[in-house]
Enzyme design. Structure first.
Site, PDB file in Angstrom:
ATOM      1  N   PHE A 217      14.824 -21.519 -25.988  1.00 43.90           N
ATOM      2  CA  PHE A 217      14.039 -20.274 -26.021  1.00 43.90           C
ATOM      3  C   PHE A 217      12.777 -20.543 -26.822  1.00 43.90           C
ATOM      4  O   PHE A 217      12.840 -20.950 -27.981  1.00 43.90           O
ATOM      5  CB  PHE A 217      14.831 -19.135 -26.675  1.00 43.90           C
ATOM      6  CG  PHE A 217      14.062 -17.837 -26.699  1.00 43.90           C
ATOM      7  CD1 PHE A 217      14.219 -16.908 -25.685  1.00 43.90           C
ATOM      8  CD2 PHE A 217      13.145 -17.567 -27.718  1.00 43.90           C
ATOM      9  CE1 PHE A 217      13.489 -15.718 -25.686  1.00 43.90           C
ATOM     10  CE2 PHE A 217      12.404 -16.384 -27.726  1.00 43.90           C
ATOM     11  CZ  PHE A 217      12.575 -15.462 -26.704  1.00 43.90           C
ATOM     12  N   ASP A 326      10.076 -26.598 -32.277  1.00 46.97           N
ATOM     13  CA  ASP A 326       9.911 -25.148 -32.406  1.00 46.97           C
ATOM     14  C   ASP A 326      10.891 -24.653 -33.472  1.00 46.97           C
ATOM     15  O   ASP A 326      12.092 -24.566 -33.234  1.00 46.97           O
ATOM     16  CB  ASP A 326      10.181 -24.502 -31.047  1.00 46.97           C
ATOM     17  CG  ASP A 326      10.115 -22.978 -31.085  1.00 46.97           C
ATOM     18  OD1 ASP A 326      10.131 -22.398 -32.199  1.00 46.97           O
ATOM     19  OD2 ASP A 326      10.061 -22.368 -30.009  1.00 46.97           O
ATOM     20  N   LYS A 357       8.649 -15.597 -37.628  1.00 47.28           N
ATOM     21  CA  LYS A 357       9.823 -14.911 -38.210  1.00 47.28           C
ATOM     22  C   LYS A 357       9.840 -14.958 -39.745  1.00 47.28           C
ATOM     23  O   LYS A 357       9.037 -14.302 -40.386  1.00 47.28           O
ATOM     24  CB  LYS A 357      11.107 -15.513 -37.620  1.00 47.28           C
ATOM     25  CG  LYS A 357      11.311 -15.149 -36.143  1.00 47.28           C
ATOM     26  CD  LYS A 357      12.693 -15.536 -35.676  1.00 47.28           C
ATOM     27  CE  LYS A 357      12.943 -15.255 -34.208  1.00 47.28           C
ATOM     28  NZ  LYS A 357      13.625 -13.996 -33.968  1.00 47.28           N
ATOM     29  N   THR A 381      -9.049 -13.465 -31.626  1.00 45.42           N
ATOM     30  CA  THR A 381      -9.764 -12.597 -32.568  1.00 45.42           C
ATOM     31  C   THR A 381      -9.200 -12.703 -33.981  1.00 45.42           C
ATOM     32  O   THR A 381      -9.930 -12.956 -34.934  1.00 45.42           O
ATOM     33  CB  THR A 381      -9.702 -11.123 -32.111  1.00 45.42           C
ATOM     34  OG1 THR A 381     -10.346 -11.028 -30.840  1.00 45.42           O
ATOM     35  CG2 THR A 381     -10.424 -10.208 -33.100  1.00 45.42           C
TER      36      THR A 381
END
Lengths: 500, 500
Positions: A217, A326, A357, A381
């Site tokens: 995931f 990851d 997280k 941005t």
């Protein structure tokens, strides 16, 4: 075993909302240290079933505005403390899921309240800058004292982003840019590349791929989603890239009984990785990078050995693919080391490490070679949020000051011991207890029983999460101490006794 | 015209850091109302060239950590006020770029400082929830009083997200899901769809497309980037989907002189849209949705007529494509209406409207039919940030209390008048002045001159942004009053006189 009787007595105590007494309990710890008690409660306290009437009312109200099918209940964050999440019906639960593993040091930690009460920090909250063009004066220092102080081995560079998905999307872009510059032998694109990139065609938009793993995931935006393979409902109906997907090892437990089989399984997966890299190169869609979680979290807390990851890292280097670890869910200390990849014992574990997280800000570390050669290639941005850097800096101070990694290892050991005992006792229900630090999981015989257990636990004041097809995942905050583990085990045992 | 002399005198005044005197100035306004002055400065004040020595030092420091090629200078946000951004060298600039158009009511607005000083809001800042599963008690009310109070016509549903890219990515997913359910005739996927979705293949991951426009900008994550066509360097080296790209009208200015040509140009683009929808259907990659900005911002402030958008909306409906209006840069009042699409005068302007920047939180409004049928399909850990909702709620109160949309229209008119006059005076340098509200732009003869003007303006205390190949874009906050316009015009005239 004396679990059941004690747990029932305990539950009774909790239901009458008295101060929790652990004396005489099988899983008894020494009293909580003062510092902890100051911002923690003594135990769960349940007034209604969950969701209670107020939560149901609010869910109905929110249901007029958006999809609420995933809403568990509504929270009173003001009253939540430490490891305890309080809901709008006055129920207080021991939180072992922590907002999908994203609360590092518990609710309303006094250090964070103090930090954000400081009027000097007000300006940061009300003036969000475009960090890539107009950073605040303290930005380099804040990044240095926070993210760089815990940088993975071999990495001195980091780019913040707003969330986990944006972190991975931009990490993929960094790998694509790196790969194409390597192919070109220089950083100057041709006019043909510039022209075709504007119309989504090669060579400007090349047919490169990212190799991911079944069960992995990495987020839900379109680039990330093409590397996510945890649940069909996350991917259904969304166009995807034709990128290679390797099998992730399916280990058999207990590990010590299946060492030969597991080694074979890992070898099979690694062979498949090499095979896929070759196949996709032949297809004209070379693998620019490999992305993997140190523990597949959403996919069911699937572990592999340190040796597997070391070999995979070597395969990536051998074939000229970037290696992206990851750590969105595994990072931040919950595995007992700050980064889960530290368990592999490597000086050069990765080219890119992404996070979010528990780090409160998203972002990714990267090796020098992965810095984009021009501005605005890795850009948006906001590029993160200085308020989150401020909070992270304080969180890291607390982790050091309170020795929280030591606590995680202690609690994790107690949790694993307890889960192993429970799975021996409830062999028909539980299996495959596994974990690193407090980042633990256990399998339940089937999906329905798993969900039944989760619901019953919640009504007893224990908030847990699901992952994979039939696993329960444990994702406490770093302030989850040994006595919280014992409290959990007692209550959990009580739940299991009801299931049995 | 008396610009030059007055501007030079003005610049001298500013350089000596005296109180700005506008008496005798061609663009003189009545004195600023008291409420405004309280949190605004009187004018720019420049101490060094920009970037100054301290900015250069910090840029070097940050350069060890990340790519800093886009960094303009470092800011002192604590000292910034209203329309004025203060840098770390003590320079104070009139900010007409506002963090890439993302500061709604200026820096350190007293209402926001007061809001975030309130201890009742501390908990929101330190306890970031997983909004999709455990929302705070006040979440439905905060969403109702903030986002829903400015919902586009025909929309009662909204999903928050952390940034503009995530908003668009999830909006695209919502359109794909809607389209597939429509094709199916029901919401129950087949086993074959579920199986193939896990391995990135059809029918589970269908070959659907989003039609976008050349010159459009919708973000930089992989899904968004496949619909972005503003600059090659944003897209180079990143794999893209084979999705259709229609031409966006290239209007000739002044509009009143070219009404026939411009109508023909818009008709040509609309015809191309229909043509592409047909072609991509034949290719087996049907267009699930059309995404467009009401004004192409990054791409060069390209406008089209209200009639163009009304026709496009009809084409989308006719072909069963969703219509997604991306208001990330245009939303929040800067065009003189809260949403730029309100200028089209339609009851049913869109199926989806996405936002971010001035709204402080990302997200998208959607019509009922676009609500995903199951949980976790449009989902991520944070799904926005309640701190931003809190700030937005107060920003909207300020906009109403201070009648800021009226101010934007007044300032916008003054700005357009001034730009038209300047372009008449400096016909060799400036052309195509255009705008809605204060969302204005003007073209410069070439890229080098544009950048020269921007740099000179900055050193005079005017912060502007670039867009497209050779445009200057004006993106002031909503508190940019008529007297700020006049101050800007005087200084800008002085810059142009130097260029000429």
């Amino acid at each position: 075993m004396a679990y059941s009787v004690i747990s029932r007595r305990l539950a009774l105590t909790l239901n009458t909302n008295l101060r929790l007494s652990v004396s005489g309990c099988r899983y008894a710890s020494k009293a909580a240290p003062k510092a902890q008690v100051d911002f923690d409660y003594d135990g769960p306290s349940m007034k209604t079933e969950v969701p209670g009437p107020r939560s149901r009312e609010l869910t109905k109200q929110l249901g007029e505005i958006q999809n609420v099918a995933a809403v568990n209940f509504f929270c009173n964050y003001e009253e939540s403390r430490g490891n305890y999440l309080v809901d709008v019906d006055g129920n207080r639960m021991l939180d072992i899921y922590t907002q999908i593993s994203s609360i590092p040091i518990g609710y309303n930690h006094p250090a964070l309240l103090k930090l954000m009460s400081n009027p000097n920090n007000l300006s940061t909250v009300v003036n969000r800058p475009a960090l890539g063009i107009l950073p605040p004066e303290n930005f380099p220092d804040k990044i240095t004292e926070s993210l760089l102080s815990v940088a993975p081995s071999g990495m001195t560079r980091v780019q913040t982003m707003a969330c986990g998905s944006c972190s991975n999307e931009n990490a993929y872009k960094a790998m694509f840019i790196w790969y194409r510059n390597k192919e070109r032998g220089h950083t100057s694109p041709s006019n043909e590349e510039l022209r075709t990139s504007m119309i989504n065609q090669g060579p400007g938009c090349p047919d490169l791929s990212i190799l991911s793993f079944m069960g992995g995931f990495h987020g839900r935006t379109l680039g990330c989603l093409a590397t996510t393979h945890s649940k069909a409902i996350h991917k259904l109906d969304v166009p995807a890239f034709d990128w290679p997907i390797a099998p992730f090892p399916k280990l058999q437990y207990p590990l010590e009984e299946f060492s030969r089989e597991n080694a074979q399984e890992e070898a099979r997966c690694l062979e498949q990785v090499e095979d896929l890299i070759g196949k996709w190169r032949q297809k004209g869609k070379p693998v620019a990078g490999i992305v993997i979680e140190p523990i597949q979290a959403e996919g069911g807390d699937n572990h592999a050995s340190a040796e597997f990851f070391r070999s995979l890292r070597k395969i990536a280097s051998k074939h000229g693919c970037a290696f992206h670890v990851d750590e969105v869910q595994t990072g931040g200390g919950c595995t007992g080391k700050f980064w889960a990849h530290e368990h592999w014992g490597m000086d050069d574990p990765a080219d890119i490490v992404s996070f979010s997280k528990k780090l409160l800000t998203g972002g990714f570390y990267y090796k020098d070679a992965f810095q984009a050669d021009q501005p605005y290639r890795i850009f948006n941005t906001w590029m993160g949020d200085p308020t989150k850097n401020l909070l992270l800096s304080e969180v890291l101070s607390v982790i050091r000051r309170e020795n929280l990694l030591v606590e995680v290892n202690r609690s994790g050991k107690a949790l694993m011991n307890g889960l192993n005992e429970l799975q021996a006792q409830y062999a028909g229900i539980l299996s495959r207890a596994r974990g690193q630090g407090t980042f633990c999981a256990i399998d339940v015989c089937d999906d329905a029983t798993r969900n039944n257990i989760l619901q019953k636990a919640r009504n007893k004041g224990i908030l847990l999460g699901a992952c994979g097809d039939r696993s329960i995942r444990f994702r406490p905050a770093l302030v989850f101490k040994e006595y919280h583990v014992h409290m959990f085990l007692n209550l959990f045992n009580d739940v299991l006794a009801q299931i049995k």
